[in-house]
Design a protein around this motif. Structure first.
Motif, PDB file in Angstrom:
ATOM      1  N   LEU A  34     -17.886  -4.870  -2.960  1.00 25.64           N
ATOM      2  CA  LEU A  34     -16.965  -4.411  -1.770  1.00 25.64           C
ATOM      3  C   LEU A  34     -16.844  -5.732  -1.121  1.00 25.64           C
ATOM      4  CD1 LEU A  34     -19.547  -2.284  -1.047  1.00 25.64           C
ATOM      5  CD2 LEU A  34     -17.736  -1.575  -1.566  1.00 25.64           C
ATOM      6  N   ARG A  35     -16.721  -7.117  -0.931  1.00 23.95           N
ATOM      7  CA  ARG A  35     -16.162  -7.495  -0.891  1.00 23.95           C
ATOM      8  C   ARG A  35     -14.994  -8.165  -1.593  1.00 23.95           C
ATOM      9  NH1 ARG A  35     -21.145  -9.405   1.014  1.00 23.95           N
ATOM     10  NH2 ARG A  35     -21.884 -10.306  -0.513  1.00 23.95           N
ATOM     11  N   ALA A  36     -15.411  -8.337  -2.570  1.00 26.88           N
ATOM     12  CA  ALA A  36     -13.904  -8.597  -3.490  1.00 26.88           C
ATOM     13  C   ALA A  36     -12.836  -7.807  -2.999  1.00 26.88           C
ATOM     14  CB  ALA A  36     -14.810  -9.027  -4.774  1.00 26.88           C
ATOM     15  N   LEU A  37     -13.012  -6.528  -3.313  1.00 28.43           N
ATOM     16  CA  LEU A  37     -12.134  -5.634  -3.028  1.00 28.43           C
ATOM     17  C   LEU A  37     -11.325  -5.584  -2.399  1.00 28.43           C
ATOM     18  CD1 LEU A  37     -11.393  -2.516  -4.241  1.00 28.43           C
ATOM     19  CD2 LEU A  37     -13.128  -1.601  -2.952  1.00 28.43           C
ATOM     20  N   TYR A  38     -12.184  -6.023  -0.512  1.00 26.51           N
ATOM     21  CA  TYR A  38     -11.727  -5.764   0.111  1.00 26.51           C
ATOM     22  C   TYR A  38     -10.809  -7.359   0.862  1.00 26.51           C
ATOM     23  CZ  TYR A  38     -13.406  -1.508   1.240  1.00 26.51           C
ATOM     24  OH  TYR A  38     -13.500  -0.186   1.700  1.00 26.51           O
ATOM     25  N   ASP A  39     -10.872  -7.769   0.366  1.00 30.59           N
ATOM     26  CA  ASP A  39     -10.655  -9.191   0.267  1.00 30.59           C
ATOM     27  C   ASP A  39      -9.166  -9.294  -0.999  1.00 30.59           C
ATOM     28  OD1 ASP A  39     -12.498 -11.007   1.226  1.00 30.59           O
ATOM     29  OD2 ASP A  39     -13.525 -12.064  -0.310  1.00 30.59           O
ATOM     30  N   THR A  40      -9.168  -8.558  -1.336  1.00 28.38           N
ATOM     31  CA  THR A  40      -7.518  -8.040  -2.561  1.00 28.38           C
ATOM     32  C   THR A  40      -7.164  -7.147  -1.693  1.00 28.38           C
ATOM     33  OG1 THR A  40      -8.206  -5.955  -3.273  1.00 28.38           O
ATOM     34  CG2 THR A  40      -9.132  -8.091  -4.407  1.00 28.38           C
ATOM     35  N   VAL A  41      -7.351  -6.355  -0.456  1.00 29.59           N
ATOM     36  CA  VAL A  41      -6.908  -5.587   0.373  1.00 29.59           C
ATOM     37  C   VAL A  41      -6.079  -5.998   1.566  1.00 29.59           C
ATOM     38  CG1 VAL A  41      -7.268  -3.544   1.606  1.00 29.59           C
ATOM     39  CG2 VAL A  41      -8.143  -3.294  -0.657  1.00 29.59           C
ATOM     40  N   LEU A  42      -7.020  -7.430   2.317  1.00 27.11           N
ATOM     41  CA  LEU A  42      -6.849  -8.119   3.178  1.00 27.11           C
ATOM     42  C   LEU A  42      -5.402  -8.759   2.661  1.00 27.11           C
ATOM     43  CD1 LEU A  42     -10.294  -9.076   4.294  1.00 27.11           C
ATOM     44  CD2 LEU A  42      -7.950  -7.089   5.930  1.00 27.11           C
ATOM     45  N   GLN A  43      -5.276  -9.441   1.502  1.00 30.74           N
ATOM     46  CA  GLN A  43      -4.184 -10.321   1.147  1.00 30.74           C
ATOM     47  C   GLN A  43      -2.556  -9.070   0.869  1.00 30.74           C
ATOM     48  OE1 GLN A  43      -4.547 -13.349   0.735  1.00 30.74           O
ATOM     49  NE2 GLN A  43      -7.194 -13.381   1.074  1.00 30.74           N
ATOM     50  N   GLN A  44      -2.771  -8.180   1.184  1.00 31.31           N
ATOM     51  CA  GLN A  44      -1.497  -6.928   0.793  1.00 31.31           C
ATOM     52  C   GLN A  44      -0.616  -7.345   2.028  1.00 31.31           C
ATOM     53  OE1 GLN A  44      -1.228  -5.735  -2.440  1.00 31.31           O
ATOM     54  NE2 GLN A  44      -2.524  -7.039  -2.716  1.00 31.31           N
ATOM     55  N   PRO A  45       0.256  -7.620   2.082  1.00 33.53           N
ATOM     56  CA  PRO A  45       1.490  -8.092   3.429  1.00 33.53           C
ATOM     57  C   PRO A  45       1.359  -7.040   4.059  1.00 33.53           C
ATOM     58  CG  PRO A  45       2.405  -7.153   0.997  1.00 33.53           C
ATOM     59  CD  PRO A  45       1.112  -7.795   0.346  1.00 33.53           C
ATOM     60  N   VAL A  46       1.300  -6.339   5.579  1.00 24.57           N
ATOM     61  CA  VAL A  46       1.929  -5.968   6.105  1.00 24.57           C
ATOM     62  C   VAL A  46       3.502  -4.745   6.261  1.00 24.57           C
ATOM     63  CG1 VAL A  46       1.600  -4.268   8.268  1.00 24.57           C
ATOM     64  CG2 VAL A  46       0.383  -6.510   7.651  1.00 24.57           C
ATOM     65  N   PRO A  47       3.047  -3.462   5.550  1.00 28.57           N
ATOM     66  CA  PRO A  47       4.134  -2.846   4.847  1.00 28.57           C
ATOM     67  C   PRO A  47       5.307  -3.098   6.345  1.00 28.57           C
ATOM     68  CG  PRO A  47       2.046  -1.387   4.565  1.00 28.57           C
ATOM     69  CD  PRO A  47       1.600  -2.547   5.177  1.00 28.57           C
ATOM     70  N   ASP A  48       6.264  -3.195   5.941  1.00 26.58           N
ATOM     71  CA  ASP A  48       7.267  -3.238   7.043  1.00 26.58           C
ATOM     72  C   ASP A  48       7.131  -2.096   8.052  1.00 26.58           C
ATOM     73  OD1 ASP A  48       8.666  -5.786   6.432  1.00 26.58           O
ATOM     74  OD2 ASP A  48       9.606  -4.328   5.496  1.00 26.58           O
ATOM     75  N   ARG A  49       7.218  -0.655   7.568  1.00 20.41           N
ATOM     76  CA  ARG A  49       7.340   0.507   8.553  1.00 20.41           C
ATOM     77  C   ARG A  49       6.104   0.196   9.851  1.00 20.41           C
ATOM     78  NH1 ARG A  49       5.125   5.306   4.905  1.00 20.41           N
ATOM     79  NH2 ARG A  49       2.700   4.962   4.751  1.00 20.41           N
ATOM     80  N   PHE A  50       5.301  -0.622   9.012  1.00 18.21           N
ATOM     81  CA  PHE A  50       3.681  -0.207   9.860  1.00 18.21           C
ATOM     82  C   PHE A  50       4.099  -1.616  11.661  1.00 18.21           C
ATOM     83  CE2 PHE A  50       0.424   0.826   7.090  1.00 18.21           C
ATOM     84  CZ  PHE A  50       0.727   1.927   7.041  1.00 18.21           C
ATOM     85  N   ARG A  51       5.249  -2.437  10.732  1.00 18.25           N
ATOM     86  CA  ARG A  51       5.628  -3.898  11.362  1.00 18.25           C
ATOM     87  C   ARG A  51       7.000  -2.768  12.719  1.00 18.25           C
ATOM     88  NH1 ARG A  51       5.818  -9.789   8.936  1.00 18.25           N
ATOM     89  NH2 ARG A  51       4.186  -9.090   6.722  1.00 18.25           N
ATOM     90  N   LEU A  53       6.470  -0.025  13.658  1.00 22.40           N
ATOM     91  CA  LEU A  53       5.527   1.063  14.263  1.00 22.40           C
ATOM     92  C   LEU A  53       5.367   0.003  15.545  1.00 22.40           C
ATOM     93  CD1 LEU A  53       4.127   3.628  11.941  1.00 22.40           C
ATOM     94  CD2 LEU A  53       5.772   4.156  13.870  1.00 22.40           C
ATOM     95  N   ILE A  54       4.112  -0.698  15.316  1.00 25.88           N
ATOM     96  CA  ILE A  54       3.803  -2.085  16.365  1.00 25.88           C
ATOM     97  C   ILE A  54       4.621  -2.386  17.109  1.00 25.88           C
ATOM     98  CG2 ILE A  54       2.826  -3.698  16.269  1.00 25.88           C
ATOM     99  CD1 ILE A  54       1.051  -3.498  13.561  1.00 25.88           C
ATOM    100  N   ALA A  55       5.844  -3.078  16.760  1.00 24.68           N
ATOM    101  CA  ALA A  55       6.780  -3.284  17.379  1.00 24.68           C
ATOM    102  C   ALA A  55       7.347  -2.777  18.540  1.00 24.68           C
ATOM    103  CB  ALA A  55       7.843  -3.932  17.071  1.00 24.68           C
ATOM    104  N   ARG A  56       7.516  -0.906  17.981  1.00 21.92           N
ATOM    105  CA  ARG A  56       7.719   0.283  19.022  1.00 21.92           C
ATOM    106  C   ARG A  56       7.085   0.425  19.934  1.00 21.92           C
ATOM    107  NH1 ARG A  56       9.769   4.632  14.751  1.00 21.92           N
ATOM    108  NH2 ARG A  56       9.548   5.906  16.618  1.00 21.92           N
ATOM    109  N   LEU A  57       5.479   0.138  19.729  1.00 19.60           N
ATOM    110  CA  LEU A  57       4.450   0.622  20.872  1.00 19.60           C
ATOM    111  C   LEU A  57       4.901  -0.833  21.335  1.00 19.60           C
ATOM    112  CD1 LEU A  57       2.126   1.815  18.355  1.00 19.60           C
ATOM    113  CD2 LEU A  57       2.642   2.929  19.847  1.00 19.60           C
ATOM    114  N   ASP A  58       4.531  -1.622  20.594  1.00 16.81           N
ATOM    115  CA  ASP A  58       5.115  -3.065  22.428  1.00 16.81           C
ATOM    116  C   ASP A  58       5.884  -3.492  22.805  1.00 16.81           C
ATOM    117  OD1 ASP A  58       2.451  -4.321  20.943  1.00 16.81           O
ATOM    118  OD2 ASP A  58       4.102  -5.810  19.459  1.00 16.81           O
ATOM    119  N   ASP A  59       7.549  -2.305  22.603  1.00 15.88           N
ATOM    120  CA  ASP A  59       8.320  -2.148  23.655  1.00 15.88           C
ATOM    121  C   ASP A  59       8.259  -1.122  24.370  1.00 15.88           C
ATOM    122  OD1 ASP A  59       9.265  -4.274  22.582  1.00 15.88           O
ATOM    123  OD2 ASP A  59      10.707  -3.328  21.319  1.00 15.88           O
ATOM    124  N   THR A  60       7.370  -0.298  24.692  1.00 16.59           N
ATOM    125  CA  THR A  60       7.349   1.233  24.971  1.00 16.59           C
ATOM    126  C   THR A  60       6.410   0.264  26.388  1.00 16.59           C
ATOM    127  OG1 THR A  60       6.741   2.646  22.954  1.00 16.59           O
ATOM    128  CG2 THR A  60       6.195   3.388  24.912  1.00 16.59           C
TER     129      THR A  60
END
Length: 67
Positions: A34-51, A53-60
């Motif tokens: 499980l640690r090996a699986l989740y480590d690979t997930v954590l290495q993935q970049p954050v999708p632009d659409r999530f960034r 959305l977060i920026a829009r929430l920060d600006d609200t």
């Protein structure tokens, strides 16, 4: 087992494998996989659409007016 003891005794009198649980070796192997699986997930970049959305929430503005 007497009438006061529930079926599937989990009091610790017997090793986990005999209580229907997983033994230590199996738990460690699953944990490692499980640690090996989740480590690979954590290495993935954050999708632009999530960034975005977060920026829009920060600006609200805060509706409670705490800012």
């Amino acid at each position: 087992m007497n009438e006061d003891e529930p079926a599937g005794d989990l009091t610790g009198d017997r090793p986990a494998a005999t209580r229907g649980g997983l033994n230590d070796q199996t738990q460690q192997r699953i944990g490692h996989q499980l640690r090996a699986l989740y480590d690979t997930v954590l290495q993935q970049p954050v999708p632009d659409r999530f960034r975005d959305l977060i920026a829009r929430l920060d600006d609200t503005p805060d509706p409670a007016g705490s800012e």
